[in-house]
Design an enzyme around this catalytic site. Sequence first.
Site, PDB file in Angstrom:
ATOM      1  CG  ASN A  13     -13.875   1.635  -0.459  1.00  8.17           C
ATOM      2  OD1 ASN A  13     -15.027   1.629  -1.070  1.00  8.17           O
ATOM      3  ND2 ASN A  13     -13.435   0.692   0.369  1.00  8.17           N
ATOM      4  CE  LYS A  15     -14.922   2.231   3.353  1.00 12.44           C
ATOM      5  NZ  LYS A  15     -14.790   1.979   4.936  1.00 12.44           N
ATOM      6  CG  HIS A 100     -12.904  -3.233   2.242  1.00 12.29           C
ATOM      7  ND1 HIS A 100     -13.522  -3.222   3.142  1.00 12.29           N
ATOM      8  CD2 HIS A 100     -11.970  -1.997   2.303  1.00 12.29           C
ATOM      9  CE1 HIS A 100     -13.428  -1.793   3.760  1.00 12.29           C
ATOM     10  NE2 HIS A 100     -12.392  -1.148   3.078  1.00 12.29           N
ATOM     11  CD  GLU A 102     -16.252  -1.363   5.344  1.00 16.80           C
ATOM     12  OE1 GLU A 102     -16.578  -1.055   4.243  1.00 16.80           O
ATOM     13  OE2 GLU A 102     -15.501  -0.713   6.129  1.00 16.80           O
ATOM     14  CD  GLU A 172      -8.242  -0.457   3.516  1.00 18.08           C
ATOM     15  OE1 GLU A 172      -8.398   0.785   3.134  1.00 18.08           O
ATOM     16  OE2 GLU A 172      -9.045  -1.238   3.327  1.00 18.08           O
ATOM     17  N   GLY A 178     -12.651   3.749   9.504  1.00  9.23           N
ATOM     18  CA  GLY A 178     -13.858   4.444   9.770  1.00  9.23           C
ATOM     19  C   GLY A 178     -14.160   4.673  11.237  1.00  9.23           C
ATOM     20  CB  SER A 219      -9.136   6.868  10.105  1.00 10.35           C
ATOM     21  OG  SER A 219     -10.141   6.208  10.739  1.00 10.35           O
ATOM     22  N   GLY A 240     -11.732   6.033   2.476  1.00  4.91           N
ATOM     23  CA  GLY A 240     -13.146   5.798   2.646  1.00  4.91           C
ATOM     24  C   GLY A 240     -13.740   7.229   2.842  1.00  4.91           C
TER      25      GLY A 240
END
Length: 267
Positions: A13, A15, A100, A102, A172, A178, A219, A240
């Site tokens: 991903n 992003k 997701h 985010e 997740e 992150g 992570s 990510g």
Amino acid sequence: MSDKVRKTIIAGNWKMNKLRKEASELASALVAGTKGKENLPEIVLCPPFTCLDVVVAAAKGSPVKVGAQNVDHRDSGAFTGEIAPPMLVDCGASYVIIGHSERRQFFGETNQTVPLRVKAALNHGLTPIVCVGELLDERENELTDPVVKRQVGAAVTGLTEEEILKLVFAYEPVWAIGTGKVCESKEAARVVALVRSTLKASFQNKETAEQVPVLYGGSMSAKNAEELLAQDEIDGGLIGGASLKADEFLEIINHACKRPRLSATKA
Ligand code: PGA
């Protein structure tokens, strides 16, 4: 006992990162780095919309697949700034990340909008990677299980058994995304198993739920991938930060190549 085997999937991903030239170079390096490898997982690259076409071009003729990071549920119309499923198909995408954290945190995605997007993606032959996971305070208040169950239940609202079998889920935990704080592998495996057991409610034959691939994300890196991927329940990763560098992503793919192919239903 079914002999259906769950796919191992390693999805990147990206992003909101990479310009077109950088995206093309990264995708080309990954395609070159995976060439001739045995027991490759399904590799899915999810660049920003603006790079979909160059990544599709770089992946052409290879087994590497391309996905988007979001999709609207309508086919066309006056929805400024949105991207419709036929547009993704037109670009050559075959996967799409939906729900997701985010998007949930910053862009108003909810348990009501996720199933609309999932259904629309499936109607256009796209494979949704549906993200679920708890916030830090939900974990601290022992709400992980109800939150994840609610998100999974919502995502499959109105879907047939056949449609649910086309989904990929990604657990997740939001506090691990992150942050460098990876979820302990046994705990990640426990929640991944919970995602599958939640899906049992949607199937007449409960064992069928065992066929749905569920990834871990948060992570994941070249350092911890081996241990996470050693868990039978975890079918791969949604990655990510560590997917933005060819060397590190290839290292994760190498760990996935070593994974034995597992039967979806254990004896
Ligand atoms: P991360 O992101 O690997 O950078 O934690 C994972 C994700 O958000 O999908």
